[in-house]
Design a protein around this motif. Structure first.
Motif, short mmCIF file in Angstrom:
data_model
loop_
_atom_site.label_atom_id
_atom_site.label_comp_id
_atom_site.label_asym_id
_atom_site.label_seq_id
_atom_site.Cartn_x
_atom_site.Cartn_y
_atom_site.Cartn_z
N MET A 1 24.73 53.81 63.08
CA MET A 1 25.72 53.91 62.02
C MET A 1 25.31 53.18 60.74
SD MET A 1 28.12 55.93 62.70
CE MET A 1 29.28 55.46 61.43
N PRO A 2 24.72 51.95 60.81
CA PRO A 2 24.31 51.32 59.55
C PRO A 2 23.29 52.14 58.79
CG PRO A 2 24.40 49.71 61.33
CD PRO A 2 24.57 51.05 61.96
N LYS A 3 22.39 52.83 59.50
CA LYS A 3 21.40 53.67 58.82
C LYS A 3 22.09 54.83 58.11
CE LYS A 3 17.91 52.50 62.28
NZ LYS A 3 17.03 53.01 63.35
N VAL A 227 6.01 60.22 45.32
CA VAL A 227 6.50 60.56 46.66
C VAL A 227 6.11 59.49 47.67
CG1 VAL A 227 6.30 62.25 48.54
CG2 VAL A 227 6.49 63.03 46.17
N VAL A 228 4.86 59.01 47.59
CA VAL A 228 4.42 57.97 48.52
C VAL A 228 5.23 56.69 48.32
CG1 VAL A 228 2.47 56.49 49.13
CG2 VAL A 228 2.10 58.93 48.71
N LEU A 229 5.45 56.31 47.08
CA LEU A 229 6.22 55.10 46.80
C LEU A 229 7.66 55.24 47.27
CD1 LEU A 229 6.21 52.31 45.53
CD2 LEU A 229 6.77 53.36 43.33
N PHE A 230 8.23 56.41 47.12
CA PHE A 230 9.60 56.64 47.60
C PHE A 230 9.67 56.50 49.11
CE2 PHE A 230 12.74 59.57 49.36
CZ PHE A 230 13.90 59.10 48.77
N LEU A 231 8.68 57.05 49.82
CA LEU A 231 8.67 56.95 51.28
C LEU A 231 8.44 55.51 51.74
CD1 LEU A 231 6.69 60.18 52.23
CD2 LEU A 231 9.16 59.82 52.29
N LEU A 232 7.56 54.79 51.03
CA LEU A 232 7.33 53.39 51.38
C LEU A 232 8.58 52.55 51.20
CD1 LEU A 232 3.78 52.70 49.87
CD2 LEU A 232 4.39 52.93 52.28
N ASN A 233 9.42 52.93 50.27
CA ASN A 233 10.66 52.19 50.05
C ASN A 233 11.75 52.60 51.03
OD1 ASN A 233 12.41 50.39 48.55
ND2 ASN A 233 13.38 52.23 47.72
N ALA A 234 11.76 53.86 51.43
CA ALA A 234 12.87 54.36 52.25
C ALA A 234 12.62 54.26 53.74
CB ALA A 234 13.15 55.82 51.88
N LEU A 235 11.40 54.55 54.20
CA LEU A 235 11.15 54.61 55.65
C LEU A 235 11.33 53.28 56.37
CD1 LEU A 235 8.12 57.07 55.89
CD2 LEU A 235 10.55 57.51 56.29
N PRO A 236 10.99 52.13 55.76
CA PRO A 236 11.24 50.87 56.49
C PRO A 236 12.69 50.63 56.87
CG PRO A 236 9.69 50.49 54.71
CD PRO A 236 10.20 51.89 54.54
N VAL A 237 13.62 51.33 56.23
CA VAL A 237 15.03 51.19 56.60
C VAL A 237 15.26 51.66 58.03
CG1 VAL A 237 17.38 51.89 55.99
CG2 VAL A 237 15.72 51.42 54.20
N LEU A 238 14.42 52.58 58.51
CA LEU A 238 14.56 53.09 59.86
C LEU A 238 13.98 52.15 60.92
CD1 LEU A 238 13.56 56.81 59.19
CD2 LEU A 238 15.85 55.80 59.17
N SER A 239 13.26 51.12 60.49
CA SER A 239 12.68 50.16 61.41
C SER A 239 13.75 49.21 61.93
CB SER A 239 11.56 49.38 60.72
OG SER A 239 12.09 48.61 59.66
N PRO A 240 13.45 48.44 62.97
CA PRO A 240 14.46 47.50 63.49
C PRO A 240 14.95 46.49 62.45
CG PRO A 240 12.71 47.80 65.09
CD PRO A 240 12.26 48.51 63.84
N GLY A 241 14.06 46.09 61.51
CA GLY A 241 14.48 45.15 60.49
C GLY A 241 15.40 45.73 59.44
N ARG A 242 15.35 47.06 59.25
CA ARG A 242 16.22 47.77 58.30
C ARG A 242 16.11 47.22 56.89
NH1 ARG A 242 21.70 47.90 62.06
NH2 ARG A 242 20.81 49.13 63.77
#
Length: 271
Positions: A1-3, A227-242
């Motif tokens: 839910m937080p994601k 695009v790469v910079l956007f993914l580097l900023n957004a994808l870590p949100v899916l990690s356990p650290g969010r």
């Protein structure tokens, strides 16, 4: 839910950016149209170019076309620059004043400084009286049984003697690390706003400006970097650290806005 909530918050904030970009696009279109429809100015400019061309009509028309083109490109660059500046100010002001943007406020999220872990106080230290917490008054005989916890703050039992106000904050650093003293982002808000604006808007704006100027290959390369910079900023949100790239650079973390429920701890009988 937080994601999911963070995704919804991003879409809300990005919708505001799209609305601003659409308004700037309409304004820029009208400014460019005013150049073409301004017949007296075009006639004057065309006449001057004709007089100074010495019969070279092709060169005169090229100069007139380049003048219109340069002004049009300048208007487009001004629009993109205003878009990037406005997005940065929006992120910075919202984080500095409220600790959250409009999107995060709607879904109940906030941005707070990420500090070190708060060490758990041993039970023996909690029962040690003034050396551990200083929560009990002298009239209570430093007896912890006069107190119970309401959320994260000690509250006096009914009938117990009052505690001096200065003793409430005797545990150093706990309130600040728990995020109870306001968001306090400071310079973190500037860094987070800069990274967020760069990843979401700024690099794409540079790519669009290069495309308008005719630098197609360079524009494609910058677009790929965006695009790469956007993914580097957004994808870590899916990690356990969010924590996104902006959070890691700024030293912040996104958490839910909640209210602690009153929970009473068992009273300790002393003899």
């Amino acid at each position: 839910m937080p994601k999911l909530r963070r995704a919804v918050a991003w879409f809300v904030d990005f919708a505001l950016v799209v609305a601003l970009a659409s308004a700037l696009a309409v304004l820029t279109f009208h400014r460019i149209s005013a150049l073409v429809t301004d017949v007296p100015e075009l006639a004057t400019r065309g006449g001057l170019d004709l007089l100074t061309s010495r019969g070279d009509m092709l060169e005169a028309s090229q100069d007139l076309g380049l003048s219109l083109w340069n002004k049009s490109v300048l208007y487009v660059e001004q629009a993109f620059g205003l878009l990037v500046l406005t997005v940065f100010l929006y992120q910075w002001v919202c984080l500095a004043l409220a600790g959250r943007t409009v999107g995060k406020a709607l879904v109940g999220l906030k941005v707070s400084p990420r500090l070190g872990r708060v060490r758990k106080v041993p039970s023996s230290a909690r029962r040690a009286g003034p050396a551990a917490s200083g929560a009990c008054s002298r009239r209570a005989g430093w007896n912890p049984s006069y107190w119970m916890n309401l959320g994260v703050r000690p509250v006096r039992r009914v009938g117990a003697p009052p505690t001096p106000l200065r003793q409430w904050g005797s545990v150093p650093g706990v309130a600040g690390q728990a995020g109870l003293c306001g968001h306090g982002l400071g310079r973190r808000a500037v860094r987070r706003a800069a990274v967020t604006t760069t990843a979401d808007v700024a690099v794409y704006a540079v790519a669009c400006v290069l495309l308008v100027e005719g630098q197609v290959v360079l524009s494609v390369l910058v677009w790929a970097v965006a695009v790469v910079l956007f993914l580097l900023n957004a994808l870590p949100v899916l990690s356990p650290g969010r924590r996104s790239l902006a959070d890691r650079v700024a030293g912040t973390a996104v958490s839910s806005v909640g209210f602690s429920r009153p929970v009473a701890t068992p009273l300790v009988r002393t003899s």
